[in-house]
Scaffold this motif. Structure first.
Motif, PDB file in Angstrom:
ATOM      1  N   SER A   1      74.635 105.543   5.066  1.00  0.00           N
ATOM      2  CA  SER A   1      76.089 105.682   5.194  1.00  0.00           C
ATOM      3  C   SER A   1      76.769 104.399   5.645  1.00  0.00           C
ATOM      4  N   LEU A   2      75.991 103.410   6.076  1.00  0.00           N
ATOM      5  CA  LEU A   2      76.536 102.105   6.459  1.00  0.00           C
ATOM      6  C   LEU A   2      76.278 101.057   5.373  1.00  0.00           C
ATOM      7  N   LYS A   3      76.095 101.544   4.138  1.00  0.00           N
ATOM      8  CA  LYS A   3      75.834 100.659   2.986  1.00  0.00           C
ATOM      9  C   LYS A   3      74.622  99.767   3.240  1.00  0.00           C
TER      10      LYS A   3
ATOM     11  N   ASN B   1      78.981 110.714  12.210  1.00  0.00           N
ATOM     12  CA  ASN B   1      78.682 110.812  10.781  1.00  0.00           C
ATOM     13  C   ASN B   1      77.492 111.739  10.557  1.00  0.00           C
ATOM     14  N   ALA B   2      77.659 112.711   9.671  1.00  0.00           N
ATOM     15  CA  ALA B   2      76.593 113.677   9.405  1.00  0.00           C
ATOM     16  C   ALA B   2      75.455 113.059   8.592  1.00  0.00           C
ATOM     17  N   ASN B   3      75.769 112.053   7.774  1.00  0.00           N
ATOM     18  CA  ASN B   3      74.729 111.399   6.978  1.00  0.00           C
ATOM     19  C   ASN B   3      74.076 110.318   7.832  1.00  0.00           C
ATOM     20  N   ARG B   4      72.879 110.624   8.319  1.00  0.00           N
ATOM     21  CA  ARG B   4      72.169 109.689   9.192  1.00  0.00           C
ATOM     22  C   ARG B   4      70.863 109.212   8.530  1.00  0.00           C
ATOM     23  N   LYS B   5      70.806 109.379   7.189  1.00  0.00           N
ATOM     24  CA  LYS B   5      69.614 108.949   6.448  1.00  0.00           C
ATOM     25  C   LYS B   5      69.428 107.443   6.576  1.00  0.00           C
ATOM     26  N   ALA B   6      68.175 107.059   6.772  1.00  0.00           N
ATOM     27  CA  ALA B   6      67.858 105.640   6.945  1.00  0.00           C
ATOM     28  C   ALA B   6      66.427 105.382   6.489  1.00  0.00           C
ATOM     29  N   CYS B   7      66.108 104.130   6.369  1.00  0.00           N
ATOM     30  CA  CYS B   7      64.710 103.755   6.132  1.00  0.00           C
ATOM     31  C   CYS B   7      64.431 102.440   6.817  1.00  0.00           C
TER      32      CYS B   7
END
Length: 191
Positions: free
Chosen positions: A76-78, A108-114
């Motif tokens: 979500s932070l590009k 922010n609900a989208n906390r997807k990361a890698c």
């Protein structure tokens, strides 16, 4: 036994890689070879930064080496902080970096990361690349006291605890660096 220089001054990374290769290769540090230079990392990608470091060691020391560049990418932070992970807040203070990350994410609900690692191996005048990625999510607050970097706020998919709540052994079994290092090791053992 194959001897390689790992182009890092980060003791945590050095310890992790030495634990992952488990004595199959002799890994020297920059300090071991008397390199106290601030090796440039001016690339726009993990691959470019890793390559800069391994190239630097060959040009200045004529030694086979490998280097990594790693970072956290938040969807979500590009994909920030990306290659700027270590200096995201403008400093190399990880507490400040984590504070900025959590502030930017807010609710922010989208906390997807890698977490992504690219290793550049410079061996016998040839360049090889190995990548490791682990997916997960960013927590709303720090949890755990182990590890380093963004470990206290990253929960890998399929787990209910952060990297910082895991033992070094648990983390080294699944981490982005472990994945890339195993690929590096498999290649070296095939020679």
């Amino acid at each position: 036994m194959i001897e390689l220089v790992f182009a890092t001054n980060n003791k945590n990374k050095l310890d992790e890689v030495r634990a992952i290769v488990d004595g199959r290769f002799f890994i020297k540090s920059l300090e071991d070879i008397g390199c106290y230079d601030d090796i440039p990392e001016t690339g726009d990608t993990f691959e470019e930064n890793a390559k800069q470091k391994s190239d630097y060691l060959f040009r200045h020391f004529q030694l086979d080496s490998f280097a990594d560049d790693s970072g956290l990418e938040v969807e979500s932070l590009k994909n920030e902080p990306g290659v700027y992970s270590a200096r995201y807040s403008g400093t190399r203070n990880m507490e400040d970096n984590i504070d900025l990350l959590l502030e930017k994410l807010g609710d922010n609900a989208n906390r997807k990361a890698c977490f992504r690692t690219v290793i550049s191996l410079y061996l016998n005048k040839e360049q090889h690349f190995f990548e490791g990625v682990i997916y997960g999510e960013i927590t709303h607050e720090r949890k755990g006291a182990e590890g380093f970097g963004y470990d206290p706020v990253f929960v890998p998919n399929g787990y209910d605890k952060t990297f910082a709540e895991m033992s070094a052994t648990e983390k080294n079994d699944i981490s982005h660096r472990a994945i890339a290092t195993r690929k590096l090791g498999k290649y070296l053992l095939s020679l």
